[in-house]
Motif scaffolding. Sequence first.
Motif, PDB file in Angstrom:
ATOM      1  N   PHE A 195      15.563  21.067   2.258  1.00 52.52           N
ATOM      2  CA  PHE A 195      16.807  21.813   2.043  1.00 52.52           C
ATOM      3  C   PHE A 195      16.639  22.843   0.926  1.00 52.52           C
ATOM      4  O   PHE A 195      17.147  23.949   1.021  1.00 52.52           O
ATOM      5  CB  PHE A 195      17.959  20.860   1.730  1.00 52.52           C
ATOM      6  CG  PHE A 195      18.515  20.215   2.961  1.00 52.52           C
ATOM      7  CD1 PHE A 195      19.394  20.909   3.786  1.00 52.52           C
ATOM      8  CD2 PHE A 195      18.147  18.942   3.329  1.00 52.52           C
ATOM      9  CE1 PHE A 195      19.891  20.334   4.931  1.00 52.52           C
ATOM     10  CE2 PHE A 195      18.642  18.349   4.479  1.00 52.52           C
ATOM     11  CZ  PHE A 195      19.521  19.051   5.288  1.00 52.52           C
ATOM     12  N   ILE A 208      14.074  25.733   2.260  1.00 54.70           N
ATOM     13  CA  ILE A 208      14.593  26.511   3.385  1.00 54.70           C
ATOM     14  C   ILE A 208      15.769  27.379   2.923  1.00 54.70           C
ATOM     15  O   ILE A 208      15.987  28.486   3.406  1.00 54.70           O
ATOM     16  CB  ILE A 208      14.983  25.561   4.546  1.00 54.70           C
ATOM     17  CG1 ILE A 208      14.652  26.235   5.870  1.00 54.70           C
ATOM     18  CG2 ILE A 208      16.436  25.180   4.516  1.00 54.70           C
ATOM     19  CD1 ILE A 208      14.748  25.298   7.048  1.00 54.70           C
ATOM     20  N   GLY A 209      16.513  26.862   1.940  1.00 54.45           N
ATOM     21  CA  GLY A 209      17.666  27.606   1.453  1.00 54.45           C
ATOM     22  C   GLY A 209      17.287  28.694   0.459  1.00 54.45           C
ATOM     23  O   GLY A 209      17.959  29.720   0.335  1.00 54.45           O
ATOM     24  N   PRO A 247      15.748  32.874   1.661  1.00 53.27           N
ATOM     25  CA  PRO A 247      16.521  34.131   1.722  1.00 53.27           C
ATOM     26  C   PRO A 247      16.800  34.702   0.341  1.00 53.27           C
ATOM     27  O   PRO A 247      16.756  35.920   0.141  1.00 53.27           O
ATOM     28  CB  PRO A 247      17.826  33.709   2.403  1.00 53.27           C
ATOM     29  CG  PRO A 247      17.533  32.426   3.079  1.00 53.27           C
ATOM     30  CD  PRO A 247      16.445  31.766   2.328  1.00 53.27           C
ATOM     31  N   ILE A 295      15.442  38.519  -1.175  1.00 51.58           N
ATOM     32  CA  ILE A 295      16.314  39.603  -1.630  1.00 51.58           C
ATOM     33  C   ILE A 295      16.221  39.826  -3.144  1.00 51.58           C
ATOM     34  O   ILE A 295      16.605  40.866  -3.659  1.00 51.58           O
ATOM     35  CB  ILE A 295      17.767  39.274  -1.179  1.00 51.58           C
ATOM     36  CG1 ILE A 295      18.519  40.560  -0.830  1.00 51.58           C
ATOM     37  CG2 ILE A 295      18.503  38.467  -2.189  1.00 51.58           C
ATOM     38  CD1 ILE A 295      18.024  41.187   0.438  1.00 51.58           C
ATOM     39  N   PHE A 297      15.161  43.141  -4.835  1.00 50.77           N
ATOM     40  CA  PHE A 297      15.855  44.398  -4.522  1.00 50.77           C
ATOM     41  C   PHE A 297      17.191  44.546  -5.215  1.00 50.77           C
ATOM     42  O   PHE A 297      17.704  45.635  -5.347  1.00 50.77           O
ATOM     43  CB  PHE A 297      16.032  44.526  -3.012  1.00 50.77           C
ATOM     44  CG  PHE A 297      14.727  44.432  -2.284  1.00 50.77           C
ATOM     45  CD1 PHE A 297      13.781  45.448  -2.389  1.00 50.77           C
ATOM     46  CD2 PHE A 297      14.420  43.317  -1.512  1.00 50.77           C
ATOM     47  CE1 PHE A 297      12.574  45.354  -1.745  1.00 50.77           C
ATOM     48  CE2 PHE A 297      13.221  43.221  -0.861  1.00 50.77           C
ATOM     49  CZ  PHE A 297      12.284  44.241  -0.976  1.00 50.77           C
ATOM     50  N   ILE A 298      17.779  43.416  -5.606  1.00 51.97           N
ATOM     51  CA  ILE A 298      19.079  43.534  -6.269  1.00 51.97           C
ATOM     52  C   ILE A 298      19.057  42.767  -7.577  1.00 51.97           C
ATOM     53  O   ILE A 298      18.150  41.981  -7.826  1.00 51.97           O
ATOM     54  CB  ILE A 298      20.223  42.982  -5.371  1.00 51.97           C
ATOM     55  CG1 ILE A 298      19.954  41.503  -5.052  1.00 51.97           C
ATOM     56  CG2 ILE A 298      20.352  43.803  -4.111  1.00 51.97           C
ATOM     57  CD1 ILE A 298      21.154  40.818  -4.468  1.00 51.97           C
ATOM     58  N   VAL A 321      26.614  35.248  -7.129  1.00 50.87           N
ATOM     59  CA  VAL A 321      26.529  34.516  -5.868  1.00 50.87           C
ATOM     60  C   VAL A 321      25.156  33.853  -5.726  1.00 50.87           C
ATOM     61  O   VAL A 321      25.047  32.682  -5.363  1.00 50.87           O
ATOM     62  CB  VAL A 321      26.802  35.460  -4.678  1.00 50.87           C
ATOM     63  CG1 VAL A 321      26.711  34.682  -3.376  1.00 50.87           C
ATOM     64  CG2 VAL A 321      28.164  36.090  -4.812  1.00 50.87           C
ATOM     65  N   LEU A 322      24.107  34.613  -6.044  1.00 55.51           N
ATOM     66  CA  LEU A 322      22.759  34.059  -5.917  1.00 55.51           C
ATOM     67  C   LEU A 322      22.559  32.886  -6.868  1.00 55.51           C
ATOM     68  O   LEU A 322      21.931  31.884  -6.532  1.00 55.51           O
ATOM     69  CB  LEU A 322      21.709  35.140  -6.185  1.00 55.51           C
ATOM     70  CG  LEU A 322      21.666  36.282  -5.180  1.00 55.51           C
ATOM     71  CD1 LEU A 322      20.378  37.087  -5.349  1.00 55.51           C
ATOM     72  CD2 LEU A 322      21.745  35.789  -3.748  1.00 55.51           C
ATOM     73  N   ILE A 365      24.179  29.921  -5.393  1.00 56.97           N
ATOM     74  CA  ILE A 365      23.376  29.366  -4.289  1.00 56.97           C
ATOM     75  C   ILE A 365      22.241  28.506  -4.842  1.00 56.97           C
ATOM     76  O   ILE A 365      22.061  27.362  -4.428  1.00 56.97           O
ATOM     77  CB  ILE A 365      22.789  30.497  -3.414  1.00 56.97           C
ATOM     78  CG1 ILE A 365      23.911  31.255  -2.712  1.00 56.97           C
ATOM     79  CG2 ILE A 365      21.854  29.910  -2.354  1.00 56.97           C
ATOM     80  CD1 ILE A 365      23.410  32.445  -1.911  1.00 56.97           C
ATOM     81  N   LEU A 384      21.678  24.525  -4.304  1.00 53.51           N
ATOM     82  CA  LEU A 384      20.450  24.001  -3.680  1.00 53.51           C
ATOM     83  C   LEU A 384      19.785  22.969  -4.577  1.00 53.51           C
ATOM     84  O   LEU A 384      19.328  21.923  -4.132  1.00 53.51           O
ATOM     85  CB  LEU A 384      19.477  25.140  -3.383  1.00 53.51           C
ATOM     86  CG  LEU A 384      19.893  26.062  -2.232  1.00 53.51           C
ATOM     87  CD1 LEU A 384      18.927  27.223  -2.116  1.00 53.51           C
ATOM     88  CD2 LEU A 384      19.938  25.300  -0.923  1.00 53.51           C
TER      89      LEU A 384
END
Lengths: 258, 212
Positions: free
Chosen positions: B163, B166-167, B170, B174, B177-178, B183-184, B187, B191
């Motif tokens: 988990f 795999i989470g 993404p 990213i 680039f940002i 939010v990240l 996340i 996790l």
Amino acid sequence: MEQERIQILVLVVTIIVIVLAATLVVFLLYFQKKKTAYILKQREIQQRFDKEITKSKLEIQEQALQNISWEIHDNVGQLLSVAKIQLNILQLNAPQEQQIKIQETGDIVSKSLQELRGLAKSLNPDAIKNRGFEESISNEVDRFNRLKFVNASLKILGEPFSLSNEKEIILFRIFQEFSNNTLKYSKAKNLAISINYTNNQLEFIAEDDGIGFDLTDESNQNGIGLLNMKSRTKLIGGEIEIKSAKEKGTKIFITCPK
Amino acid sequence: MIYLFIIYPILYLIILITGIINYAKIKDNFYLKLFLFFIAYSLTTEILGFVIGVLYEINTYPINNGWILVSHFFYLFFFLSLLKSAFKRNIVKYGIVCYTIYTLINISFFSDYLTEFLDINSIVGGILIVISIMIYFSELVQSDGILNLKKSMFFWISLGALFFYIGVIPVDVIAKFINFGVVLRVITLLLNLLMAGFFITGFIVSEKEYNR
């Protein structure tokens, strides 16, 4: 603004991926449940099969014992009876000094006949059925004492009840297996047997004071006699405990549900 | 915002304590003992990261990159040790070899280990770990081990790692680039919480005889 949208996008992608992984795990758990059920069922079938095999083995054995018993009773027994009659006839015409010897020989033949009948009865499952477990055991004890094989004693405790024929025969055969070992190998002087009737089960204890054996030894542990006793006890839903040590005698303790 | 970062050391501390309390359950397996050391190492990394990075605001890339590499190799060898089929072992072995070569080349010529986040490494390693977990699962469904899944620490560790990685893929994709926004961060925190939950549950519910 653009940055925020990308972050939301990442969040959504992460959630989707996590959900996929969770689905996989749920599938795995579902598969596990199915497989467990399947294996349990297989084991149950195997156990039933084993039980059936043991049962038919026992039936064949009982049949063989019955045949031997009939053979002893009807064949050898008849021959000895004829010999006895012949001796009686011979005795009538024999001179005085030989009559005593013929009389003694006749007694020996009578005794042999009696012993053979006793043996035939202890082998014959029908006789065990008719006489019941307790009386069969008591007859065996008497036979051992009479033949001076071993000094046997029987103690009965509690309020007696009878078990099903199958259970009684199997218990008796276990006892025979045990006493055979005692007589053949153990060099025991005493054999103590006790039957204890409790509320819902029968406890059977047999104990000798012979040379015993090493229970931890693999070859003894799987010896055919011990295995037989165990599988038979299992068949009647009972439990067996075998205790033995070198020079300390051997003891079996069986409990059999009513 | 500081509170968000202090959660990580606490999380690892809880895993470590649960692991030490249940040490008797895992002491028969080398890799499970190693796992406990790995958790202790992660805790050290998080504490250093918190003290140096958050409190003193100094660059912590070497510490974090070190953790990324160690964790990838640890998990890959961990799952390799669980596989029995020679073919499946070879897949993971080749994966480890390729990953090692790639990492060496990447650090030597392209990325700066000391001043930037090893993003491609993180992604490739994560994917490799997820693949090796899938291979482990595929072997699990064919063996009797599946009968006592919930009593096996290996299974709980694989769930946690699955988990988490795999989470996190993404997010790693990213990240360069940002800016690493709220939010990240949420996340990654979630996790980590999920992963810690699986590890702690594993230490509690697993049984010694299935942890050999």
